[in-house]
Enzyme design. Structure first.
Site, short mmCIF file in Angstrom:
data_model
loop_
_atom_site.label_atom_id
_atom_site.label_comp_id
_atom_site.label_asym_id
_atom_site.label_seq_id
_atom_site.Cartn_x
_atom_site.Cartn_y
_atom_site.Cartn_z
N SER A 147 78.68 -96.16 64.22
CA SER A 147 77.89 -95.63 65.33
C SER A 147 76.40 -95.70 65.03
O SER A 147 75.59 -96.13 65.85
CB SER A 147 78.33 -94.19 65.60
OG SER A 147 77.34 -93.51 66.31
N SER A 148 76.01 -95.27 63.82
CA SER A 148 74.59 -95.28 63.46
C SER A 148 74.04 -96.70 63.44
O SER A 148 72.92 -96.95 63.88
CB SER A 148 74.38 -94.70 62.06
OG SER A 148 74.66 -93.36 62.07
N ARG B 82 73.36 -74.37 41.98
CA ARG B 82 73.76 -74.50 43.38
C ARG B 82 75.29 -74.63 43.46
O ARG B 82 75.96 -74.82 42.46
CB ARG B 82 73.08 -75.68 44.04
CG ARG B 82 73.48 -77.03 43.48
CD ARG B 82 72.58 -78.13 43.96
NE ARG B 82 72.95 -78.57 45.30
CZ ARG B 82 72.74 -79.81 45.75
NH1 ARG B 82 72.18 -80.72 44.99
NH2 ARG B 82 73.08 -80.15 46.98
N ASP C 122 65.51 -99.67 80.29
CA ASP C 122 66.65 -99.04 79.60
C ASP C 122 66.64 -99.54 78.16
O ASP C 122 65.75 -100.29 77.76
CB ASP C 122 67.98 -99.42 80.28
CG ASP C 122 69.07 -98.38 79.99
OD1 ASP C 122 69.30 -98.11 78.80
OD2 ASP C 122 69.65 -97.83 80.94
N THR D 74 52.73 -90.02 51.69
CA THR D 74 53.08 -88.77 52.38
C THR D 74 51.82 -87.91 52.52
O THR D 74 51.59 -87.30 53.56
CB THR D 74 54.17 -88.02 51.60
OG1 THR D 74 55.17 -88.95 51.22
CG2 THR D 74 54.79 -86.93 52.45
N HIS E 291 66.13 -90.67 40.69
CA HIS E 291 65.55 -89.35 40.41
C HIS E 291 66.52 -88.23 40.77
O HIS E 291 66.28 -87.08 40.45
CB HIS E 291 64.18 -89.16 41.09
CG HIS E 291 64.23 -89.08 42.58
ND1 HIS E 291 63.26 -89.61 43.37
CD2 HIS E 291 65.12 -88.51 43.42
CE1 HIS E 291 63.55 -89.39 44.65
NE2 HIS E 291 64.67 -88.72 44.70
N HIS E 292 67.62 -88.59 41.44
CA HIS E 292 68.67 -87.60 41.68
C HIS E 292 69.59 -87.49 40.47
O HIS E 292 70.53 -86.70 40.47
CB HIS E 292 69.51 -87.99 42.89
CG HIS E 292 68.73 -88.02 44.17
ND1 HIS E 292 68.63 -86.94 45.00
CD2 HIS E 292 67.99 -88.99 44.74
CE1 HIS E 292 67.88 -87.25 46.04
NE2 HIS E 292 67.46 -88.49 45.91
N GLU F 119 68.29 -92.39 53.08
CA GLU F 119 68.86 -91.52 54.11
C GLU F 119 67.96 -90.30 54.38
O GLU F 119 67.80 -89.89 55.52
CB GLU F 119 70.26 -91.07 53.67
CG GLU F 119 70.87 -89.93 54.49
CD GLU F 119 71.25 -90.32 55.90
OE1 GLU F 119 71.36 -91.52 56.18
OE2 GLU F 119 71.43 -89.41 56.72
N TYR G 93 64.84 -90.17 54.23
CA TYR G 93 63.71 -90.60 55.05
C TYR G 93 64.14 -90.93 56.46
O TYR G 93 63.38 -90.77 57.41
CB TYR G 93 62.96 -91.76 54.37
CG TYR G 93 62.29 -91.26 53.12
CD1 TYR G 93 61.15 -90.45 53.22
CD2 TYR G 93 62.80 -91.52 51.86
CE1 TYR G 93 60.57 -89.92 52.09
CE2 TYR G 93 62.22 -90.99 50.73
CZ TYR G 93 61.10 -90.19 50.85
OH TYR G 93 60.53 -89.66 49.73
N TRP H 203 78.53 -82.66 49.79
CA TRP H 203 78.25 -83.77 50.71
C TRP H 203 77.93 -85.04 49.95
O TRP H 203 77.96 -86.13 50.51
CB TRP H 203 77.12 -83.41 51.68
CG TRP H 203 75.74 -83.69 51.19
CD1 TRP H 203 75.00 -82.88 50.40
CD2 TRP H 203 74.95 -84.87 51.43
NE1 TRP H 203 73.80 -83.48 50.13
CE2 TRP H 203 73.74 -84.70 50.75
CE3 TRP H 203 75.14 -86.05 52.15
CZ2 TRP H 203 72.72 -85.65 50.75
CZ3 TRP H 203 74.13 -87.00 52.16
CH2 TRP H 203 72.93 -86.79 51.47
N HIS I 280 68.92 -91.85 49.09
CA HIS I 280 67.50 -91.53 49.17
C HIS I 280 66.85 -92.06 50.44
O HIS I 280 66.17 -91.31 51.13
CB HIS I 280 66.71 -91.87 47.91
CG HIS I 280 65.45 -91.05 47.92
ND1 HIS I 280 65.45 -89.73 47.59
CD2 HIS I 280 64.22 -91.34 48.36
CE1 HIS I 280 64.25 -89.23 47.81
NE2 HIS I 280 63.48 -90.19 48.26
N HIS J 247 79.25 -78.22 55.80
CA HIS J 247 77.92 -77.86 56.30
C HIS J 247 76.95 -79.03 56.09
O HIS J 247 76.24 -79.44 57.01
CB HIS J 247 77.41 -76.60 55.58
CG HIS J 247 75.94 -76.34 55.76
ND1 HIS J 247 75.39 -75.91 56.94
CD2 HIS J 247 74.90 -76.48 54.89
CE1 HIS J 247 74.08 -75.78 56.79
NE2 HIS J 247 73.75 -76.13 55.56
N SER K 126 53.31 -86.79 65.38
CA SER K 126 52.07 -87.54 65.57
C SER K 126 51.70 -87.70 67.04
O SER K 126 50.61 -88.17 67.36
CB SER K 126 52.19 -88.93 64.92
OG SER K 126 52.51 -88.79 63.56
N LYS L 81 49.64 -89.03 55.34
CA LYS L 81 50.09 -88.57 56.65
C LYS L 81 49.66 -87.13 56.92
O LYS L 81 49.16 -86.81 58.00
CB LYS L 81 51.63 -88.67 56.75
CG LYS L 81 52.14 -90.09 56.67
CD LYS L 81 53.55 -90.22 57.18
CE LYS L 81 53.60 -90.14 58.69
NZ LYS L 81 53.24 -91.40 59.36
#
Lengths: 374, 200, 527
Positions: free
Chosen positions: C171-172, C452, C107, C330, C304-305, C257, C259, C143, C255, C78, C270, C333
């Site tokens: 690909s990314s 979790r 293009d 943040t 922080h993880h 990622e 963002y 994950w 991290h 998932h 926006s 924004k």
């Protein structure tokens, strides 16, 4: 088809034992029973309320716009799109709020890292899927396994009050004393958490971590493993009983006697029936999670024992795999985890249960010799 | 395919440039990912953050023992998964003065019927103390071969540095013993840079 | 969405090819964008189905539907499918469609690479999903695939998982290079960097983040591959490695990622909020600087993880302060969006509903993020459902609502038809209620002590889990409505004007609806 029927049955069974009556609607963190957990709780509340206050202001302005400045109300849009002063202000103000938050947070963190002298040192080792507690100053230790019956988990029996949060041997600590925990793991990373203590620390294989607690109120406190550690990650609870010092001292003395008794039991002459009885119990705690209660296993990772070569043929090979494990697989070396009596009982049980009728038995003494003479 | 895209003279070149810069970035970051491994080891050696104690310590000058101060050093031993040896410290805990060399021993026995090789991996807590814990002699510097049924006492000689921060009064040294019988045949040069452990 | 082409194909010299080869060989940014969007929606449904399995098992205590092994495979797949299969490709799809239209380019800069970077994705996910049918099952280590659970103790399919991650990473990266080249080289004359639409800005920064961190992910899975198959021990303590090193390298990728998954949504919102407020975006420049600041800070907060792995106090303090600092840009924004709405003339069509919900719910996710940043409190929150609530609050109303808002906003441009507004608003309200019902109680569960990634739980967690599951089913089922709305919109509906939203601005609204197969053959002039 049978599987589906079983599942349907289990589902209905589950519905028939509503857990709802026991459940509660707890919304918030609980303050816990230690100085640290109380500090964390008040920190949590401070930040929560700061966030709520910011939310009220920001969403207040937003909802005001949503209600008052609608096109459908004929509101004509303004055309401003920047204001340096406002923009600087709302950069600086949040920064100041953050500094205000950081001060108590730093203070709490410093308290958590306190390294003053401890009264009791306990080594906590995470295994797939159980905890081992060793009282390193006292020379004894034991494993703590989930004691919730499989039937409750599979909805064949009503669930008990402490469903999944109960163990066979809880950790016992004295109240009012600084207890230092040294954490490591045998296989994968686990994490030892007791919410009421505000203690959570990862147990990492090959590395040692430490944390500490001082519990002021006697009681039973429950937590769980909080780092995904494989199949039964959800089934390795932590249960800690904090008891008064005298009670703790008596208990420690008893443990030492019990350890001595265990050594004596090894020398006793066991009958087949005694070994089978003890073996079934030991099998349920140590083996059934993988090999299943009926010995059917969960191939390919966890082979069946029922009708297996290991359990039916060469006895020496059977003892070897139970005592020494099989490297590269999930089969652990139980030689250091189980007593000689339990090892002998489990092996005897596996060779005679579920239609494995070899009629053979192995005595604790033989296991003892096996471990020492080889 | 892209004959339809109008191609001003300068464009193909700038595209190539952007792509090469980006690719350089990608390659650089991939290398950086791997560089993090030795960088982390160096960082840990300097700061001691992961509790992995360093290699053999060569005393610069024989420091005098600070007899005014006592530090308790605790020893723990455990086995890695599938390791059937008996492995325990002979001394569970010892009080030492910073600066004095201390000798302790660990007991190991191979109860199986086959020769095996073990490797002890050290870890110290609190990790802050790692920088101040010096080993002049340790069984963990080498792999330990034991014949079937053989037992041994393995020595460890260490010095707690006089500069150990005041607030640390207790150090816990833990060894995890791993079965290396399968990998022992792999020569050291075949092992990656991460194997800092042969000397630690 | 084939309607884009069909109506214009016949009379156009360079119209699309017919049949399957059109899609297989296409280098047209609109076709590729469409394929990315369809693919990501398919993955969204697949990942969502897995979420339904998870929530069904957690509907009540006890094991009812799946066994723990399979449950762990579901949580892992998932997460992987939603992150790498649904959210990231959806944003690449939006970028493909909209970037050239927004900057007046004909293009993407590298159309053939564009085709390749799309077609790698189905291959990667075919491999990933096929692991479900392998012996030993799919990856079951979460994950975040922490070693040594994923290396020494991983299932045999782990090698295929690593291969799939490599392919989707390539690909990314190719997608990101394409975006950078397009934005830097193909802007219409007169469009300076500080005149670029915000979606273009946020994507430019996202692309740089991708180039910086996807190779690190590739590196970490390569190390895993070597540990598993070639006897190295990067992460294995028995050979001198360090399992914690895995976490450092993983979160150095992980991290930024998160963002990557949110910045393009910031950009899209926006555009949408000013359009439906009929008022220019407040603080354009500070928006750009804020995104830049968030991107830079995202590289120095990874630990922080890992507050509970035993980092010394100095490290804890550094990562705590750095993480708290992210709240500043943040916040800027959010304040800018609110100021944009303030004294506008607001109307609430579906894109605006999703955008407003985005701002509110993302802010709630931000608040819980701030709480998690406080290291001492994190010792209680870490790896509980509070974290699950937090990241679903930033990802579902953040990334997913951002994508829905964008889809409704630009659907008229893509298809030439207006979508069914009533159905779209129904979709919004059902999603909004379902999402909050599913994820808000998770805060309570986490604070009450539920870890979790567990397939079964103690009885005191029963009630909120049931509520959460009901909400999840509701949210999941509602997404079929979205499929219906989009199909209906592609097949017909009220014709859309070139400028269907009276308040919207930008070059994309200067071309007819639906956008012709080829646009901006001559670059427009931007003043």
């Amino acid at each position: 088809m049978r599987v589906h029927a079983q599942r349907a049955g289990a589902l209905i069974g589950g519905l028939m034992f509503p857990a709802v009556s026991l459940a509660d609607w707890t919304l918030n963190m609980t303050p816990g029973v230690t100085g640290i957990s109380n500090e964390i709780f008040s920190l949590h509340m401070i930040i929560l309320w700061i966030c709520v206050a910011i939310g009220v202001v920001v969403f207040g302005v937003m909802f005001w716009s949503i209600f008052a400045h609608r096109k459908s109300q004929g509101y004509k849009p303004a055309n401003f799109h920047e204001n340096t002063l406002v923009e600087i202000l709302w950069t600086i103000i949040p920064f100041v709020i953050l500094v205000v938050m950081a001060i108590p947070a730093t203070a709490t963190l410093v308290d958590m890292y306190d390294t003053t002298e401890s009264d009791v040192d306990i080594k906590v080792t995470g295994y797939q899927w159980k905890w081992q507690y060793e009282y390193i100053n006292e020379d004894f230790g034991y494993f703590s396994n989930l004691s919730t019956p499989r039937d409750q988990i599979n909805n064949r029996q009503a669930k008990g009050e402490n469903y999944l949060l109960e163990v066979d041997n809880p950790l016992i600590i004295p109240v009012g004393k600084k207890v230092r925990f040294l954490l490591t793991a045998n296989d994968v990373i686990h994490s030892w958490w007791v919410p009421d203590f505000g203690v959570k620390k990862d147990a990492i294989p090959g590395f040692i971590n430490e944390t500490w607690t001082r519990v002021d109120e006697p009681g039973t406190y429950r937590g769980q493993c909080t780092e995904l550690c494989g199949k039964d990650h959800g089934f390795m609870p932590v249960v800690v009983k904090a008891v008064p010092q005298e009670e703790y001292d008596t208990w420690v003395a008893e443990q030492k006697v019990a350890a001595e008794k265990e050594r004596e039991l090894t020398q006793k002459d066991w009958t087949m029936a005694e070994l089978m009885e003890r073996g079934e119990k030991a099998y349920q705690t140590a083996c059934a999670a993988c090999h299943q209660a009926d010995g059917s296993g969960a191939p390919p990772a966890f082979p069946a024992l029922k009708g297996s070569k290991i359990a039916l043929e060469d006895m020496a090979a059977h003892i070897d795999i139970v005592v020494n494990g099989k490297s590269g697989t999930a089969m652990q070396a139980f030689g250091n985890q189980l007593s000689e009596v339990d090892l002998a009982a489990v092996i005897t049980y596996e060779r005679n249960a579920w239609g494995n009728n070899t009629g053979e038995m192995v005595t604790p003494k033989e296991i003892f010799d096996y471990k020492n003479e080889q | 395919m892209d004959e339809r895209t109008p191609a001003p003279e300068a464009r193909p070149r700038t595209n190539a440039r952007v792509v090469s810069w980006c690719l350089a970035g990608v390659v650089g970051m991939f290398a950086f990912g791997f560089a993090l491994v030795p960088l982390y080891d160096v960082f840990c050696e300097i700061t001691g953050i992961n509790g992995k104690t360093g290699g053999r310590y060569e005393a610069v000058a024989a420091a005098e023992a600070d007899v005014t101060r006592t530090v308790q050093v605790q020893f723990l031993a455990q086995n890695g998964p599938g390791m059937p040896w008996t492995f325990r410290p002979v001394t569970r805990s010892i009080d030492v003065h910073p600066g004095e060399p201390v000798t302790v021993a660990f007991f190991a026995q191979n109860p199986t019927g086959a020769a095996m090789v073990g490797q002890a991996v050290p870890s110290l807590s609190p990790s802050e103390g790692t920088l101040y814990f010096h080993k002049t002699e340790c069984f963990c510097f080498n792999q330990q071969p034991l014949a079937a049924g053989e037992s041994t006492e393995m020595p460890l000689v260490f010095i707690v540095d006089r500069d150990l921060p005041e607030h640390i009064t207790k150090l816990t040294l833990s060894y995890t013993l791993y079965d290396q019988s399968k990998t022992a045949t792999v020569s050291d040069t075949d092992r990656p840079i991460t194997t800092t452990n042969e000397n630690g | 969405m084939s309607a884009v082409a069909d109506t214009h194909a016949q009379d156009h010299h360079h119209g699309p090819a017919k049949g399957f080869s059109r899609w297989l060989l296409t280098t047209n940014h609109k076709d590729i964008g469409t394929m990315y969007l369809i693919f990501s929606f398919a993955m969204f449904l697949l990942g969502g189905t897995m979420a339904m399995v998870i929530r069904a098992e957690l509907f009540q205590p006890g094991l009812q539907i799946v066994q723990p092994e399979f449950f762990n495979q579901m949580t892992t797949m998932h997460g992987l499918i939603m992150v790498f299969g649904a959210v990231m490709p959806a944003f690449v799809g939006l970028a493909n469609w909209m970037l050239p239209l927004m900057i007046g380019a004909p293009d993407m800069a590298l159309p053939r690479m564009n085709n390749w970077s799309f077609w790698l994705l189905p291959c990667a996910f075919l491999i990933l999903v096929s692991t479900l049918f392998m012996e030993g099952g799919a990856p079951n280590f979460g994950w975040t695939f922490y070693a040594p659970l994923s290396t020494t103790y991983g299932p045999p399919s782990t090698t295929f998982f690593i291969f799939a991650v490599h392919i989707m990473g390539i690909s990314s990266i190719m997608g990101a290079i394409n975006v950078i080249a397009t934005i830097l080289n193909l802007r219409a004359p007169g469009m300076t960097l500080m005149k670029m639409p915000l979606f273009v800005w946020t994507w430019l920064i996202t692309a740089f983040l991708l180039i910086a961190v996807m190779p690190v992910l590739a590196g970490v899975v390569t190390m895993m591959l070597m540990d598993i198959n070639f006897g190295t021990s990067f992460f294995d303590a028995s050979g001198g490695g360090d399992p914690v090193l895995f976490q450092h390298v993983f979160w150095f990728f992980g991290h930024p990622e998160v963002y990557i998954m949110i910045l393009p949504a910031f950009g899209a919102v926006s555009h949408i909020i000013p359009a439906f407020s009929r008022k220019p975006l407040f603080g354009y420049a500070s928006m750009v600087y804020a995104v830049g600041a968030i991107a830079l800070l995202s590289f120095v907060v990874w630990a922080h993880h890992m507050f509970t792995v035993g980092i010394p106090i100095a490290g804890q303090l550094f990562f705590m302060y750095a993480t708290m600092l992210i709240a500043v840009p943040t916040g800027v924004k959010v304040f800018n969006w609110v100021a944009t709405m303030f004294r506008g003339a607001l109307s609430f069509e579906a894109p605006m509903l999703f955008a407003v919900a985005f701002v509110i719910l993302f802010t709630i996710g931000g608040f819980s993020g701030l709480m998690l940043a406080i290291a001492p409190a994190d010792f209680q929150y870490h790896d509980t459902y509070f974290v699950v609530a937090h990241f679903h609050y930033v990802l579902v109303p953040g990334a997913i609502f951002g994508i829905f808002a964008s889809a409704y906003f630009w659907l008229p441009k893509w298809t030439g038809h207006m979508y069914d507004e009533t159905l779209a608003q129904t979709h919004f309200w059902l999603s909004f209620i379902g999402m909050n019902l599913a994820f808000f109680p998770m805060h309570f569960l986490g604070l009450a002590g539920m870890p979790r990634r567990i397939p079964d739980y103690a009885l005191q967690f029963a009630d909120f889990n049931m509520v959460s599951s009901v909400g999840a089913f509701m949210f999941g089922a509602t997404q079929l409505l979205f499929l219906f709305i989009v199909v209906k919109c592609v097949r017909g509906g009220k014709a859309a004007a070139a400028q269907p939203w009276d308040g919207a601005e930008g070059l994309e609204w200067t071309v007819p609806s639906p956008a012709p197969y080829h646009t901006f053959a001559t670059p427009p002039e931007v003043k």
